[in-house]
Design a protein around this motif. Structure first.
Motif, mmCIF file in Angstrom:
data_model
loop_
_atom_site.group_PDB
_atom_site.id
_atom_site.type_symbol
_atom_site.label_atom_id
_atom_site.label_comp_id
_atom_site.label_asym_id
_atom_site.label_seq_id
_atom_site.Cartn_x
_atom_site.Cartn_y
_atom_site.Cartn_z
ATOM 1 N N PRO A 29 0.821 -1.210 0.000
ATOM 2 C CA PRO A 29 0.000 0.000 0.000
ATOM 3 C C PRO A 29 0.857 1.264 0.000
ATOM 4 O O PRO A 29 2.046 1.239 0.353
ATOM 5 C CB PRO A 29 -0.768 -0.112 1.321
ATOM 6 N N TRP A 30 0.237 2.374 -0.362
ATOM 7 C CA TRP A 30 0.886 3.674 -0.242
ATOM 8 C C TRP A 30 0.861 4.131 1.212
ATOM 9 O O TRP A 30 -0.124 3.919 1.926
ATOM 10 C CB TRP A 30 0.168 4.726 -1.077
ATOM 11 N N GLY A 31 1.926 4.767 1.639
ATOM 12 C CA GLY A 31 1.946 5.477 2.904
ATOM 13 C C GLY A 31 1.907 6.972 2.638
ATOM 14 O O GLY A 31 2.173 7.425 1.520
ATOM 15 N N GLY A 90 12.172 1.328 -7.961
ATOM 16 C CA GLY A 90 11.863 0.534 -6.786
ATOM 17 C C GLY A 90 11.283 1.380 -5.661
ATOM 18 O O GLY A 90 11.394 2.604 -5.658
ATOM 19 N N PRO A 91 10.665 0.731 -4.671
ATOM 20 C CA PRO A 91 10.023 1.467 -3.585
ATOM 21 C C PRO A 91 10.955 1.703 -2.405
ATOM 22 O O PRO A 91 11.898 0.953 -2.171
ATOM 23 C CB PRO A 91 8.890 0.521 -3.180
ATOM 24 N N SER A 92 10.652 2.762 -1.649
ATOM 25 C CA SER A 92 11.223 2.952 -0.320
ATOM 26 C C SER A 92 10.083 2.888 0.685
ATOM 27 O O SER A 92 9.044 3.530 0.496
ATOM 28 C CB SER A 92 11.957 4.290 -0.210
ATOM 29 N N PHE A 93 10.287 2.096 1.741
ATOM 30 C CA PHE A 93 9.230 1.805 2.708
ATOM 31 C C PHE A 93 9.474 2.492 4.040
ATOM 32 O O PHE A 93 10.632 2.665 4.465
ATOM 33 C CB PHE A 93 9.160 0.292 2.975
ATOM 34 N N VAL A 114 6.531 5.017 0.708
ATOM 35 C CA VAL A 114 6.505 6.473 0.906
ATOM 36 C C VAL A 114 7.326 7.208 -0.138
ATOM 37 O O VAL A 114 7.301 8.440 -0.183
ATOM 38 C CB VAL A 114 6.998 6.853 2.320
ATOM 39 N N ALA A 115 8.037 6.486 -1.015
ATOM 40 C CA ALA A 115 8.809 7.134 -2.077
ATOM 41 C C ALA A 115 9.145 6.122 -3.162
ATOM 42 O O ALA A 115 9.189 4.910 -2.907
ATOM 43 C CB ALA A 115 10.089 7.759 -1.529
ATOM 44 N N GLY A 161 14.289 9.947 -3.784
ATOM 45 C CA GLY A 161 13.028 9.267 -4.038
ATOM 46 C C GLY A 161 11.897 10.270 -4.110
ATOM 47 O O GLY A 161 11.832 11.213 -3.312
ATOM 48 N N LEU A 162 10.991 10.080 -5.081
ATOM 49 C CA LEU A 162 9.854 10.978 -5.237
ATOM 50 C C LEU A 162 8.767 10.563 -4.250
ATOM 51 O O LEU A 162 8.326 9.418 -4.255
ATOM 52 C CB LEU A 162 9.323 10.929 -6.665
#
Length: 381
Positions: free
Chosen positions: A179-181, A239-242, A249-250, A268-269
């Protein structure tokens, strides 16, 4: 692969692929020198105090198990029958243990390999978020899950101004997803864990902290990056940052590097920017931004931003704005910088009407303006 011009000797790099290289140094001489040094006087230090941060993760293993299945590797290629010249093997693969595998794949499928990157599933139906530069120019997109299962993917839509793309796979069963944070809740100093596919080595994770917010790295008017010190390298792109709750979250997008590898400065955006872009790409395949048709300057000595140029066929001209006008607000939203105005207008639907509050000489005016469609080429506003 540079995303923007170098700053001094330190280039800003997209997290595309680069060859593995480096050196291993012997630290024994340094260790010996340290051990023979005179111990510092304890009186130089303040008495111990309780730590500001009383708790923290002893291990990231539960978080990795939770989110890992939703992080994917992305390989992009062109059909060799449609290319006019043979493309070289990507630097990310050349010289690595995967060179032989990719050469065999290209021969078997008639593909010209372009590169690889990362992405993450946000929906059980197989919707994947990545960077636009990862999948740009690709005829063939292959997604590999953490268990090695591969799926062909197609491009749903991309946005070059934010470097965000959405691709889709069609799997026979619901996919794991993350999910998005809310990135607005992320503070400087918070833990962050980055996941991706650095140097084509396969899925991996790194951890660090958020070093800064609101970084402008000169790639577009919509730059508003997190700076993170979790090591990210070519191939982590998309890739994602959690956060520690397993929420994205980015999206990892760029690095500063004099060598092509991580020096601990990555960007990270934030999800507050990415998530709405992704939703519009999913439904429309493109982003239709608002446009005013003005050239702006900051630092006029006033609150607001000053108009220094007007497109003669743009909405601003039709709204009777003048060069020299200072825009202080859009509707009820105060405007302090040109970036604020560009983002505010871009967020409006084309053909919608806004009220521009301006200062002309010493007179305050409110002028209605019909927002236009932002041209494809990069404009001030």
């Amino acid at each position: 692969m540079a995303r923007c011009p170098a700053s001094g000797l330190i280039p800003m790099l997209l997290l595309g692929m680069a060859a593995i290289g480096g050196a291993i140094t012997d630290a024994r001489a340094q260790d010996n020198a340290t051990s023979s040094a005179t111990p510092p006087n304890p009186s130089l230090f303040a008495p111990p105090v309780p730590p500001v941060v009383s708790t923290g993760p002893l291990t990231f293993a539960p978080l990795v198990r939770q989110v890992g299945p939703a992080v994917v590797n992305i390989a992009v290629a062109q059909d060799s029958h449609t290319t006019t010249s043979r493309q070289p093997l990507p630097p990310s693969v050349k010289g690595t243990p995967f060179e032989h595998k990719f050469r065999e794949r290209m021969r078997a499928h008639g593909e010209e390999m372009l590169g690889a990157g990362s992405g993450f599933l946000i929906d059980p139906s197989g919707v994947i978020v990545t960077n636009a530069h990862v999948v740009g120019g690709a005829d063939l997109i292959t997604v590999s899950l953490a268990d090695g299962t591969e799926f062909p993917a197609h491009l749903v839509g991309s946005d070059d101004l934010t470097d965000i793309a959405v691709i889709q796979i069609h799997a026979p069963h619901p996919m794991p997803f993350v999910p998005w944070g809310d990135s607005r809740l992320v503070n400087i100093g918070d833990w962050i864990m980055a996941a991706g596919n650095p140097f084509g080595l396969g899925s991996s994770v790194t951890a660090g902290i958020v070093s800064a917010r609101g970084r402008d790295i000169g790639t577009s008017p919509f730059d508003d990056f997190f700076q993170i010190d979790a090591p990210i390298n070519p191939g982590n792109s998309g890739g994602p940052s959690f956060n520690l709750g397993g929420q994205v979250v980015a999206v990892n997008t760029a690095i500063v590097s004099p060598t092509g590898g991580s020096v601990g400065i990555g960007f990270g955006l934030p999800s507050e920017i990415v998530a709405p872009i992704v939703e519009e790409l999913r439904h429309n395949g493109h982003i239709d931004r608002g446009w005013l048709g003005v050239t702006l300057t900051d630092g006029s000595g006033h609150d607001g931003v000053q108009i220094v140029g007007i497109d003669r066929n743009g909405p601003a001209m039709k709204a009777h704005l003048h060069i020299g006008d200072v825009i202080t607000a859009v509707n009820d939203e105060p405007i302090d910088t040109s970036r604020m105005l560009i983002r505010s207008i871009a967020a409006k639907r084309p053909q919608s009407t806004v009220v521009l509050h301006i200062r002309r000489h010493h007179e305050a005016l409110s002028l209605p303006a019909c927002v236009g469609h932002r041209p494809d080429e990069d404009m001030d506003d």
